[in-house]
Design a protein around this motif. Structure first.
Motif, short mmCIF file in Angstrom:
data_model
loop_
_atom_site.label_atom_id
_atom_site.label_comp_id
_atom_site.label_asym_id
_atom_site.label_seq_id
_atom_site.Cartn_x
_atom_site.Cartn_y
_atom_site.Cartn_z
N GLY A 257 -21.90 35.06 -34.26
CA GLY A 257 -21.08 36.27 -34.19
C GLY A 257 -20.43 36.62 -35.51
N PRO A 258 -19.78 37.80 -35.58
CA PRO A 258 -19.12 38.23 -36.82
C PRO A 258 -17.99 37.28 -37.20
N PHE A 259 -17.65 37.30 -38.50
CA PHE A 259 -16.52 36.49 -38.95
C PHE A 259 -15.63 37.33 -39.87
N LEU A 260 -14.35 36.94 -39.93
CA LEU A 260 -13.37 37.68 -40.70
C LEU A 260 -13.30 37.11 -42.11
N PHE A 261 -13.46 37.99 -43.11
CA PHE A 261 -13.40 37.56 -44.50
C PHE A 261 -12.94 38.74 -45.36
N LEU A 262 -11.96 38.49 -46.22
CA LEU A 262 -11.41 39.53 -47.11
C LEU A 262 -10.89 40.73 -46.32
N GLY A 263 -10.31 40.43 -45.17
CA GLY A 263 -9.66 41.47 -44.38
C GLY A 263 -10.59 42.33 -43.54
N ARG A 264 -11.86 41.95 -43.42
CA ARG A 264 -12.76 42.74 -42.58
C ARG A 264 -13.79 41.81 -41.93
N TYR A 265 -14.41 42.33 -40.88
CA TYR A 265 -15.41 41.55 -40.15
C TYR A 265 -16.81 41.80 -40.72
N TRP A 266 -17.55 40.72 -40.86
CA TRP A 266 -18.90 40.77 -41.39
C TRP A 266 -19.85 40.35 -40.28
N GLY A 267 -20.83 41.20 -40.00
CA GLY A 267 -21.71 40.91 -38.88
C GLY A 267 -23.14 41.37 -39.10
N THR A 268 -23.53 42.41 -38.37
CA THR A 268 -24.94 42.82 -38.33
C THR A 268 -25.48 43.23 -39.70
N HIS A 269 -24.72 44.00 -40.44
CA HIS A 269 -25.21 44.46 -41.74
C HIS A 269 -25.45 43.29 -42.70
N LEU A 270 -24.54 42.31 -42.67
CA LEU A 270 -24.72 41.14 -43.51
C LEU A 270 -25.92 40.31 -43.04
N MET A 271 -26.15 40.33 -41.72
CA MET A 271 -27.29 39.61 -41.17
C MET A 271 -28.61 40.22 -41.67
N VAL A 272 -28.66 41.54 -41.73
CA VAL A 272 -29.85 42.23 -42.26
C VAL A 272 -30.06 41.84 -43.72
N PHE A 273 -28.97 41.83 -44.49
CA PHE A 273 -29.06 41.44 -45.90
C PHE A 273 -29.55 40.00 -46.03
N ALA A 274 -29.02 39.10 -45.20
CA ALA A 274 -29.43 37.69 -45.26
C ALA A 274 -30.92 37.55 -44.94
N SER A 275 -31.41 38.32 -43.98
CA SER A 275 -32.82 38.27 -43.62
C SER A 275 -33.70 38.74 -44.78
N LEU A 276 -33.31 39.86 -45.37
CA LEU A 276 -34.07 40.37 -46.51
C LEU A 276 -34.06 39.39 -47.67
N LEU A 277 -32.90 38.79 -47.93
CA LEU A 277 -32.79 37.81 -49.01
C LEU A 277 -33.69 36.61 -48.76
N CYS A 278 -33.71 36.16 -47.53
CA CYS A 278 -34.53 35.01 -47.17
C CYS A 278 -36.02 35.30 -47.34
N ILE A 279 -36.46 36.45 -46.82
CA ILE A 279 -37.88 36.82 -46.91
C ILE A 279 -38.31 37.03 -48.36
N LEU A 280 -37.49 37.77 -49.12
CA LEU A 280 -37.82 38.04 -50.52
C LEU A 280 -37.85 36.75 -51.34
N SER A 281 -36.87 35.87 -51.12
CA SER A 281 -36.81 34.62 -51.87
C SER A 281 -38.01 33.73 -51.54
N TYR A 282 -38.41 33.73 -50.26
CA TYR A 282 -39.57 32.93 -49.87
C TYR A 282 -40.83 33.47 -50.54
N GLN A 283 -40.91 34.78 -50.66
CA GLN A 283 -42.06 35.40 -51.33
C GLN A 283 -42.06 35.05 -52.83
N ILE A 284 -40.88 35.06 -53.46
CA ILE A 284 -40.77 34.68 -54.86
C ILE A 284 -41.22 33.23 -55.06
N PHE A 285 -40.79 32.36 -54.16
CA PHE A 285 -41.18 30.95 -54.23
C PHE A 285 -42.70 30.81 -54.15
N HIS A 286 -43.32 31.53 -53.22
CA HIS A 286 -44.77 31.47 -53.08
C HIS A 286 -45.47 32.02 -54.31
#
Length: 383
Positions: A257-286
């Protein structure tokens, strides 16, 4: 006679030359003085790179062997000049009178002691006033030399010093190819990769005579580009692994679930970013695995312990199994979400974070499967 040692010549001094009529004569005279002073049997080779002034005539008049290279480039000129050497030992330096040719004996002494490659260091010697532009001295050279020390684990302080000495045997081992300014970096990297016995000596550096041919930013980029291409760990593996660790960690943390950081909740949008980062980084590694394997296969890089370990333990079947497991894990999460949706008569369902995580696993699994086929192709044995 190219790359053949002569019994009568101990040392060959190679000078690249492009419109250096004001300095080339003085360089040759100093070298001849050293030969006479120290009783050396040597030759001076001037690699003319298309001079339109009197550099060639002056060089011939002073007794140098002049060879011609029509393709303009720092590396091209050196490669042509080095083809003509006949000495057991080789010293190279620019022909603009910036280097102290009276220190040739210091290079020769180290080579006679058994060193394969001797680098001059302008920063450890005396740097005369106006010999090097401020930006090159305090920004450009320190940064590029620092990158080389970091990427290739060396302690050399001045990788772009143009005065160097090496044995004919060492030159043949390095198999240099670069035609431009990156030739200077390639030589250092090749010496390190071939485990040559290297040392560094201080030399004096003087203001040049004539117009400089350097293009600070474009030449610096050529050096940076070369170092990155020859250090896949820093170009691919480290960014790829760090990105994957951050992306996977964020994804797993956000699943609950979302978590509170720097006075705001981080959730779905950060999850999308994390997914993109993971996929892109895995592609760079390959891409790193592909590039590194290809470079070793074609002889651009030497096989290292990490590559040898990977080649010993990787098989197509292991890659397919690993990719299949990850793909099935993502498919399982997707199936779970679908069953829950089905049980609610296809009504409203809030499983966005789980869906993003499942999609990430499916993509990485499929990447692993198809990449395994390509890696296996690169590892195929051939005569």
């Amino acid at each position: 006679m190219g790359l053949k040692m002569s019994d009568n010549i101990e040392i060959s001094v190679v000078l690249p030359c492009l419109n250096e009529e004001g300095a080339i004569g003085g360089c040759i005279e100093k070298i001849k003085e050293v030969f006479i002073r120290d009783g050396l049997k040597g030759e001076i080779i001037v690699a003319d790179n298309g001079s339109t002034d009197h550099s060639r005539e002056i060089s011939e008049l002073k007794g140098a062997v002049v060879v011609y290279e029509p393709f303009q480039g720092y590396g091209a000129a050196y490669l042509r000049g080095l083809e003509a050497v006949r000495g057991k030992y080789i010293v190279i330096a620019d022909s603009d009178n910036t280097y102290d040719f009276y220190s040739i004996s210091s290079f020769l002494e180290k080579l006679r002691q058994g060193y394969d490659f001797v680098m001059g260091s302008r920063f450890k010697g005396k740097m005369h006033k106006k010999a090097m532009p401020w930006m090159n001295r305090y920004i450009g050279n320190p940064i590029l030399s620092g990158m080389c020390r970091l990427f290739f684990r060396t302690r050399l302080s001045d990788i772009h010093c143009g005065m160097r000495g090496f044995t004919l045997e060492a030159y043949q081992k390095m198999k240099l190819k670069s035609l431009g300014m990156e030739f200077a970096t390639e030589m250092v990297v090749a010496a390190l990769q071939n485990n040559l016995k290297i040392c560094e000596i201080p030399i004096n550096y003087y203001p040049r005579q004539g117009e400089s041919k350097l293009k600070p930013f474009s030449d610096a980029w050529r050096h940076v580009r070369f170092m990155l291409l020859y250090s896949p760990a820093w170009l691919y593996f480290i960014p790829g692994i760090l990105g994957m660790v951050v992306g996977i960690s964020l994804s797993l943390f956000l699943l609950k679930g979302p978590f509170l950081f720097l006075g705001r909740y981080w959730g779905t949008h950060l999850m999308v970013f994390a997914s993109l980062l993971c996929i892109l980084s895995y592609q760079i590694f390959h891409m790193g695995v592909f590039a590194h394997s290809f470079a070793i296969r074609e002889g651009f890089l030497k096989a290292d312990s990490l590559t040898s370990f990977f080649q010993r333990h990787f098989t197509l079947e292991k890659g397919l199994i690993l990719g299949g497991i990850v793909f099935l894990a993502g498919s399982g999460v997707t199936l779970f979400i679908f069953i829950e949706w089905f049980s609610k008569n296809f009504g409203a369902l809030y499983r966005i974070r789980e869906s993003i995580f499942a999609m990430t696993l499916i993509i990485i699994g499929l990447q692993t499967v198809f990449s395994s086929f390509f890696i296996s192709l690169l590892f195929l044995k051939r005569k």
